[in-house]
Design a protein around this motif. Structure first.
Motif, PDB file in Angstrom:
ATOM      1  N   SER A   1       0.834  -1.194   0.000  1.00  0.00           N
ATOM      2  CA  SER A   1       0.000   0.000   0.000  1.00  0.00           C
ATOM      3  C   SER A   1       0.872   1.248   0.000  1.00  0.00           C
ATOM      4  O   SER A   1       2.024   1.224   0.430  1.00  0.00           O
ATOM      5  N   GLY A   2       0.318   2.362  -0.478  1.00  0.00           N
ATOM      6  CA  GLY A   2       1.027   3.624  -0.420  1.00  0.00           C
ATOM      7  C   GLY A   2       1.139   4.122   1.013  1.00  0.00           C
ATOM      8  O   GLY A   2       0.381   3.725   1.895  1.00  0.00           O
ATOM      9  N   ILE A   3       2.113   4.990   1.250  1.00  0.00           N
ATOM     10  CA  ILE A   3       2.366   5.533   2.583  1.00  0.00           C
ATOM     11  C   ILE A   3       1.947   6.995   2.621  1.00  0.00           C
ATOM     12  O   ILE A   3       2.351   7.785   1.754  1.00  0.00           O
ATOM     13  N   THR A   4       1.124   7.373   3.594  1.00  0.00           N
ATOM     14  CA  THR A   4       0.721   8.755   3.774  1.00  0.00           C
ATOM     15  C   THR A   4       1.716   9.463   4.682  1.00  0.00           C
ATOM     16  O   THR A   4       1.876   9.094   5.850  1.00  0.00           O
ATOM     17  N   LEU A   5       2.427  10.439   4.143  1.00  0.00           N
ATOM     18  CA  LEU A   5       3.445  11.162   4.892  1.00  0.00           C
ATOM     19  C   LEU A   5       2.807  12.223   5.788  1.00  0.00           C
ATOM     20  O   LEU A   5       1.606  12.507   5.684  1.00  0.00           O
ATOM     21  N   ALA A   6       3.619  12.823   6.654  1.00  0.00           N
ATOM     22  CA  ALA A   6       3.116  13.828   7.578  1.00  0.00           C
ATOM     23  C   ALA A   6       2.520  15.023   6.846  1.00  0.00           C
ATOM     24  O   ALA A   6       1.587  15.668   7.338  1.00  0.00           O
ATOM     25  N   SER A   7       3.035  15.340   5.665  1.00  0.00           N
ATOM     26  CA  SER A   7       2.529  16.465   4.874  1.00  0.00           C
ATOM     27  C   SER A   7       1.196  16.168   4.219  1.00  0.00           C
ATOM     28  O   SER A   7       0.567  17.061   3.659  1.00  0.00           O
ATOM     29  N   GLY A   8       0.771  14.900   4.254  1.00  0.00           N
ATOM     30  CA  GLY A   8      -0.449  14.493   3.586  1.00  0.00           C
ATOM     31  C   GLY A   8      -0.198  13.892   2.217  1.00  0.00           C
ATOM     32  O   GLY A   8      -1.113  13.328   1.607  1.00  0.00           O
ATOM     33  N   ALA A   9       1.029  14.023   1.701  1.00  0.00           N
ATOM     34  CA  ALA A   9       1.367  13.449   0.400  1.00  0.00           C
ATOM     35  C   ALA A   9       1.380  11.925   0.474  1.00  0.00           C
ATOM     36  O   ALA A   9       1.642  11.339   1.531  1.00  0.00           O
ATOM     37  N   LYS A  10       1.116  11.292  -0.674  1.00  0.00           N
ATOM     38  CA  LYS A  10       1.078   9.836  -0.750  1.00  0.00           C
ATOM     39  C   LYS A  10       2.328   9.332  -1.454  1.00  0.00           C
ATOM     40  O   LYS A  10       2.659   9.780  -2.554  1.00  0.00           O
ATOM     41  N   LEU A  11       3.042   8.420  -0.809  1.00  0.00           N
ATOM     42  CA  LEU A  11       4.244   7.819  -1.377  1.00  0.00           C
ATOM     43  C   LEU A  11       3.896   6.436  -1.917  1.00  0.00           C
ATOM     44  O   LEU A  11       3.509   5.542  -1.164  1.00  0.00           O
ATOM     45  N   SER A  12       4.013   6.273  -3.217  1.00  0.00           N
ATOM     46  CA  SER A  12       3.686   4.993  -3.847  1.00  0.00           C
ATOM     47  C   SER A  12       4.741   3.947  -3.509  1.00  0.00           C
ATOM     48  O   SER A  12       5.932   4.241  -3.409  1.00  0.00           O
ATOM     49  N   GLN A  13       4.279   2.700  -3.358  1.00  0.00           N
ATOM     50  CA  GLN A  13       5.195   1.570  -3.182  1.00  0.00           C
ATOM     51  C   GLN A  13       4.950   0.492  -4.234  1.00  0.00           C
ATOM     52  O   GLN A  13       5.283  -0.673  -4.029  1.00  0.00           O
ATOM     53  N   GLU A  14       4.394   0.907  -5.385  1.00  0.00           N
ATOM     54  CA  GLU A  14       4.068  -0.064  -6.425  1.00  0.00           C
ATOM     55  C   GLU A  14       5.296  -0.804  -6.925  1.00  0.00           C
ATOM     56  O   GLU A  14       5.197  -1.964  -7.358  1.00  0.00           O
ATOM     57  N   ASP A  15       6.462  -0.150  -6.871  1.00  0.00           N
ATOM     58  CA  ASP A  15       7.658  -0.814  -7.371  1.00  0.00           C
ATOM     59  C   ASP A  15       8.206  -1.857  -6.408  1.00  0.00           C
ATOM     60  O   ASP A  15       9.229  -2.495  -6.701  1.00  0.00           O
ATOM     61  N   ARG A  16       7.549  -2.056  -5.277  1.00  0.00           N
ATOM     62  CA  ARG A  16       7.934  -3.121  -4.354  1.00  0.00           C
ATOM     63  C   ARG A  16       7.052  -4.351  -4.510  1.00  0.00           C
ATOM     64  O   ARG A  16       7.327  -5.406  -3.926  1.00  0.00           O
ATOM     65  N   ASP A  17       5.960  -4.255  -5.284  1.00  0.00           N
ATOM     66  CA  ASP A  17       5.072  -5.395  -5.494  1.00  0.00           C
ATOM     67  C   ASP A  17       5.819  -6.489  -6.251  1.00  0.00           C
ATOM     68  O   ASP A  17       6.542  -6.220  -7.211  1.00  0.00           O
ATOM     69  N   ARG A  18       5.602  -7.740  -5.850  1.00  0.00           N
ATOM     70  CA  ARG A  18       6.337  -8.831  -6.485  1.00  0.00           C
ATOM     71  C   ARG A  18       5.668 -10.174  -6.217  1.00  0.00           C
ATOM     72  O   ARG A  18       4.812 -10.299  -5.337  1.00  0.00           O
ATOM     73  N   THR A  19       6.067 -11.143  -6.991  1.00  0.00           N
ATOM     74  CA  THR A  19       5.710 -12.538  -6.725  1.00  0.00           C
ATOM     75  C   THR A  19       7.000 -13.323  -6.538  1.00  0.00           C
ATOM     76  O   THR A  19       8.038 -13.004  -7.132  1.00  0.00           O
ATOM     77  N   ILE A  20       6.919 -14.355  -5.719  1.00  0.00           N
ATOM     78  CA  ILE A  20       8.085 -15.190  -5.414  1.00  0.00           C
ATOM     79  C   ILE A  20       7.670 -16.650  -5.525  1.00  0.00           C
ATOM     80  O   ILE A  20       6.716 -17.087  -4.876  1.00  0.00           O
ATOM     81  N   ASP A  21       8.370 -17.368  -6.367  1.00  0.00           N
ATOM     82  CA  ASP A  21       8.119 -18.800  -6.534  1.00  0.00           C
ATOM     83  C   ASP A  21       9.386 -19.559  -6.178  1.00  0.00           C
ATOM     84  O   ASP A  21      10.494 -19.168  -6.565  1.00  0.00           O
ATOM     85  N   ARG A  22       9.227 -20.638  -5.443  1.00  0.00           N
ATOM     86  CA  ARG A  22      10.404 -21.391  -5.027  1.00  0.00           C
ATOM     87  C   ARG A  22      10.090 -22.879  -4.944  1.00  0.00           C
ATOM     88  O   ARG A  22       8.932 -23.297  -4.801  1.00  0.00           O
ATOM     89  N   ILE A  23      11.144 -23.661  -5.051  1.00  0.00           N
ATOM     90  CA  ILE A  23      11.064 -25.111  -4.906  1.00  0.00           C
ATOM     91  C   ILE A  23      12.231 -25.543  -4.033  1.00  0.00           C
ATOM     92  O   ILE A  23      13.354 -25.044  -4.192  1.00  0.00           O
ATOM     93  N   VAL A  24      11.966 -26.435  -3.087  1.00  0.00           N
ATOM     94  CA  VAL A  24      12.968 -26.856  -2.115  1.00  0.00           C
ATOM     95  C   VAL A  24      12.927 -28.371  -1.974  1.00  0.00           C
ATOM     96  O   VAL A  24      11.857 -28.962  -1.832  1.00  0.00           O
ATOM     97  N   GLY A  25      14.089 -28.982  -2.026  1.00  0.00           N
ATOM     98  CA  GLY A  25      14.201 -30.408  -1.768  1.00  0.00           C
ATOM     99  C   GLY A  25      15.121 -30.654  -0.587  1.00  0.00           C
ATOM    100  O   GLY A  25      16.150 -29.979  -0.443  1.00  0.00           O
ATOM    101  N   GLN A  26      14.751 -31.611   0.242  1.00  0.00           N
ATOM    102  CA  GLN A  26      15.566 -31.914   1.422  1.00  0.00           C
ATOM    103  C   GLN A  26      15.626 -33.422   1.643  1.00  0.00           C
ATOM    104  O   GLN A  26      14.612 -34.121   1.526  1.00  0.00           O
ATOM    105  N   ALA A  27      16.819 -33.904   1.958  1.00  0.00           N
ATOM    106  CA  ALA A  27      17.028 -35.314   2.285  1.00  0.00           C
ATOM    107  C   ALA A  27      17.603 -35.413   3.686  1.00  0.00           C
ATOM    108  O   ALA A  27      18.511 -34.656   4.047  1.00  0.00           O
ATOM    109  N   GLU A  28      17.071 -36.351   4.483  1.00  0.00           N
ATOM    110  CA  GLU A  28      17.523 -36.537   5.869  1.00  0.00           C
ATOM    111  C   GLU A  28      17.823 -38.014   6.108  1.00  0.00           C
ATOM    112  O   GLU A  28      17.152 -38.894   5.556  1.00  0.00           O
ATOM    113  N   TYR A  29      18.812 -38.249   6.943  1.00  0.00           N
ATOM    114  CA  TYR A  29      19.115 -39.614   7.363  1.00  0.00           C
ATOM    115  C   TYR A  29      19.385 -39.616   8.851  1.00  0.00           C
ATOM    116  O   TYR A  29      20.237 -38.880   9.344  1.00  0.00           O
TER     117      TYR A  29
END
Length: 432
Positions: free
Chosen positions: A207-235
């Motif tokens: 979401s955007g951030i409302t500063l003390a002055s009332g201005a809105k700071l966009s955070q659209e460039d932080r939006d992302r998706t993350i995909d991962r795959i993990v394999g683990q072997a135990e003995y």
């Protein structure tokens, strides 16, 4: 904040360093572990995990399920509501956190649903009000005696900690985001060996951030998706000791370029780690792993990053009434500060839980973190101290209260002003 998603993958560190409610400043943007920690063999039990039949909630039977409703109501105070070192303002706040969980009561297989909210209201500085909430479901199905499949879904509105290092601490305190999470995990066990494969997808919408002055700071460039795959072997060499090896791959895709037009920090990440889980005699249990992590950015304007990766959590039981927990980690995380692409987040913590009485538990926490930014000569140091007491009045009512002190220093204004906070919180819990 985000390669840690891969660095945390799998045998991760178990519970968060600030899992005790009074210690939690805000939610981190770290992902859920892809494969939960597996050092608990039922031989040792920590003070906080120990069953207390006279005080544990029993729930409400609903068909083949048990319903666990809970309500936390608290009042607190902070001496630096906006984490501003030049103009510290004290403010009080209230918290209301309703929560409900529905657990299946079946001999085999598992189905769980949960939902809740955490609403903070400040007396004067209403820009600091928070409306966090989360929904989740988990199902585990056993395919015979040796195989099981676990699926999980989450949706939550969360708030950032000002000490994350992801963005300047001066504005992080006002940042929140929507997170969705889907995972599928399969496990096969034969004799002393166990294989686990996990895949998951996470989306972040800031979401955007409302500063003390009332201005809105966009955070659209932080939006992302993350995909991962993990394999683990135990003995398992014995009931008390097992070795594991883990390989993970993750991909981060941002939804748009940076607000200044430069390419964003799309990247691939690999992590290879090996270690041991153990539960020895009646004194110690835990997990220690060491390995290497690689982070390769799609854009040539960012330098690829690699280095040592560490995970560890050890619980020591000097007596039945005391548990000492030590944790250490070294992760790569994303940064949105200036030209920085990422940073190494090094953390070490110690927590002591002491059962003064069966229904009265004292907890003390000390934590140190150092954030080393890849493309900057400076770093940030974070110190946290806290103490909490929890009194269990009955199955339905308990009371907890405590204070925490947090300090962050960097020496670089781009990373945020050096700041600190002293916070106290008293919470009444009503549950069934």
């Amino acid at each position: 904040m985000n390669l840690s998603r891969f660095a945390l993958a799998a045998a991760a560190l178990g519970s968060s360093l600030s899992a005790t409610p009074v210690f939690a400043q805000a939610e981190s943007t770290l992902l859920e572990p892809a494969i939960p920690a597996g050092f608990d063999r039922g031989r040792n039990t920590s003070v906080t995990d120990r069953a207390r039949p006279d005080y544990d909630p029993v729930g409400i039977p609903v068909g083949g399920f048990n319903l666990f409703p809970r309500l936390d109501v608290g009042v607190g105070v902070t001496d630096n509501v906006f984490f501003n070192p030049a103009e510290k303002m004290t403010d009080g706040f209230t918290t209301i956190a309703p929560r409900v969980q529905l657990n299946s009561d079946w001999n085999r297989n598992t189905l769980q649903f949960r939902g809740g909210a955490n609403l903070e209201r400040y007396f004067n500085e209403t820009r600091r009000n928070q409306n966090a909430w989360d929904l989740g479901a988990l199902g585990r199905y056993e395919l015979g005696s040796s195989m099981a499949v676990t699926a999980e879904a989450q949706l939550a509105r969360l708030y950032e900690t000002p000490f994350s290092g992801a963005i300047s601490s001066d504005i992080a305190v006002l940042s929140n985001y929507l997170r969705n999470y889907l995972s599928l995990r399969g496990q096969y066990q034969a004799g002393q060996s166990r294989l686990t494969l996990a895949v998951d997808h996470t989306g972040f919408d800031f979401s955007g951030i409302t500063l003390a002055s009332g201005a809105k700071l966009s955070q659209e460039d932080r939006d992302r998706t993350i995909d991962r795959i993990v394999g683990q072997a135990e003995y398992a060499f014995s009931p008390a000791m097992a070795l594991y090896g883990q390989l993970s791959y993750g991909q981060i895709d941002y939804s748009r370029n940076l607000l200044n037009g430069q390419p964003n920090r799309d990247s691939d990440a690999w992590r290879l780690i090996g270690g041991a889980t153990f539960d020895l005699t009646s004194l110690i249990r835990g997990q220690l792993g060491i390995g290497y992590v690689w982070r390769n950015f799609d854009s040539p304007i960012y330098r690829n990053v690699s280095g040592l990766s560490v995970e560890g959590r050890v619980e020591y039981f000097p007596t039945e009434l005391a548990t000492i927990t030590l944790q250490v980690s070294r992760l790569i995380e994303d940064s949105s500060i200036g030209a920085n692409s990422a940073f190494f987040n090094n953390q070490v913590s110690a927590q002591v839980d002491y059962e003064v009485l069966t229904n009265f538990i004292l907890t003390g926490l000390g934590q140190y973190a150092r954030q080393d930014f890849i493309d900057s000569p400076v770093s940030a140091d974070i110190y946290r101290l806290g103490i909490q007491g929890r009194y269990l009045s009955s199955r339905r009512v308990n009371l907890r209260g405590g204070i925490t002190y947090v300090k962050r220093s960097s020496g670089d204004i781009a990373l945020g002003s050096d700041t600190n906070e002293l916070r106290g919180l008293l919470t009444l819990t009503i549950q069934r």
